[in-house]
Structure formats: C-alpha cells, structure tokens
Enzyme design. Structure first.
Site, PDB file in Angstrom:
ATOM      1  CB  SER A 107      -0.903   0.020   1.239  1.00 21.83           C
ATOM      2  OG  SER A 107      -1.781  -1.082   1.236  1.00 21.83           O
ATOM      3  CG  HIS A 183      -5.586  -1.460   4.225  1.00 22.04           C
ATOM      4  ND1 HIS A 183      -6.223  -2.411   3.475  1.00 22.04           N
ATOM      5  CD2 HIS A 183      -4.949  -0.636   3.333  1.00 22.04           C
ATOM      6  CE1 HIS A 183      -5.993  -2.192   2.195  1.00 22.04           C
ATOM      7  NE2 HIS A 183      -5.236  -1.121   2.086  1.00 22.04           N
TER       8      HIS A 183
END
Length: 258
Positions: A107, A183
């Site tokens: 990410s 997340h």
C-alpha cells in the site's frame, strides 16, 4: 499501456476482482488487483516488472499481494466498498488456492511527505538534529540515485514513519493516514514499512518512496477490527513497533547529549 494491462490480467499468477451493481452492468464500483507470489512483496517495482509465469506452470504461491485497489465511480467517493471486497477475495482465494497462507497488501503512504514537512517546520523533539541533517538530502531532486541501503536518510525516515502510523492522530483521534484508516478499520495489521517501495515520481513525492504491507489474517480480522473501532487500537507487528522504540532511544540519546 497494453503490455502492463496484459501483465496485470492475462497471467497465471495475477488475479483481478471487482464489485458490480445491476444499475451499472459494464462498469465496476471498485476493483482490486492481486499478485500471487512466494513471499511478501516489498516494492511495487518488483510486482510490476516481475516476469509473467507461463500458463500451466506448476506454481504453488504462498502469498496473495493486494497491490492496487481502485474506486471507479467518482459519485460514490467516500463510500467504502473495499472492506467487503477484500474480505470476500481473501475467502475465495483461500478456497481456490489452498497453498496460500499469507494475505497482504502493498500500500501507498499518501500523506507521509506532507506530514513530515509540517512537523519538521514546527520544530519540537520528534525530529532530532541528526534527523534534520539526514532529511536535507530530500531537497536534492536526484537523491534516490546511488543511495546506499544503510543510509542515514533511511535510519531517519523509518522511525519517523513508525511514529506517523502508530502515534500521529487527526483531531478526531483517527490515524492521519487515510490508507491506514481503511485497512486498520477492516481488521488488518500493519506488518512492515518498506524502504524505497515506490520510487516512481508520485511515490517519491507523496511518501519519499515508502510503502507498507497490511496483513489480513483471517483468524485476527474481527478482533483487530473491534479493537480499532471501539478504542482506536492499532494492530502492528513487532518489527514496526521496534522502529518506534528505536526512535525513542534516539530521542533520549539526543536529550542526554544536550
């Protein structure tokens, strides 16, 4: 380009999953791209330039790397479909490919460079004098060239990144990084901070090249989600928390020296 698109979609070690709605038959609401690998990926360069596996090759991947999550409808911006999609993809991949044991993202860190510039300008003890000296290198547009892996800049940036993820908060008490909020809210664990994970122009501009891995462990997702939702607790690996401790030691040493 077409070659990159083909590598992402037409390969035995890549997958793409999307959510669709009956009102938009031909357009996905959100999609996620997955690389099937033998280890946790630490850089987007490795994921995108890795040679494709030949069709029918006897490959037993152990790790699913979620390396691109894209919302497709501007009008639905702010509505989170990704949490449902990721959890469903984890379940489906685990069912179809029993060799998979690890489910992890690669990410971006979109707010880190902006945050670092702000706290550096504000002064204070978080950015020590040795950090400031090392960070001066970032003023050189070509700083990435010939940079050693054990550089002073790396030793300065990684602990500051750990602080950014584990301690920096918005006024409402949320983590300052939007990708982290997504997340962690889904029940993932902050697993690793990757040095030079994205050396593209955009990656260097928004995060000084850092990327992170969030681990989705099916056994811990619900527990992590509840802890984050109810008390703001951030699930993080020992490796990431260890970076924060190193930062604390450095700050203490600097205080003693003065």
């Amino acid at each position: 380009g077409w070659d990159d698109l083909r590598r992402r979609l037409d390969s035995s070690d890549r997958r793409c999953f999307a959510f669709f709605h009956p009102s938009l038959v031909d357009e996905p609401l959100i999609f996620v791209e997955v690389a099937l690998a033998g280890a946790v990926a630490s850089s987007i360069q490795d994921v995108l330039t890795e040679e494709a596996k030949p069709a029918g090759a006897a490959v037993q991947p152990t790790t699913a790397v979620f390396y691109s999550i894209s919302n497709c409808q501007e009008g639905l911006k702010g509505i989170s479909f990704g949490n449902f999609l990721i959890k469903q993809v984890v379940e489906e991949l685990a069912r179809d490919l029993p060799s998979l044991k690890t489910f992890v993202t690669l990410s971006p860190v979109p707010g880190f460079a902006r945050w670092l510039a702000r706290i550096s300008a504000a002064g204070g003890d978080l950015v020590g004098e040795s950090d400031r000296v090392a960070l001066q290198l970032l003023q050189d547009p070509g700083w990435i060239e010939d940079l050693e892996d054990d550089s002073d800049l790396k030793r300065a940036l990684l602990p500051l990144a750990a602080h950014y993820f584990l301690q920096a908060r918005t006024r409402s008490g949320q983590p300052v990084d939007p990708v982290a909020r997504f997340h962690l809210g889904n029940g993932a664990r902050l697993e690793r901070v990757n040095w030079l994970g994205d050396i593209s122009r955009n990656g260097l501009a928004q995060s000084h090249g850092l990327m992170v891995n969030y681990l989705y462990d099916p056994r811990e997702i619900e527990r992590n989600h509840e802890a984050f939702a109810n008390g703001g607790a951030i699930a993080a690996s020992r490796a990431v928390r260890g970076l924060l401790k190193e930062k604390g030691k450095t700050a203490a040493a600097a205080t003693e020296a003065t």
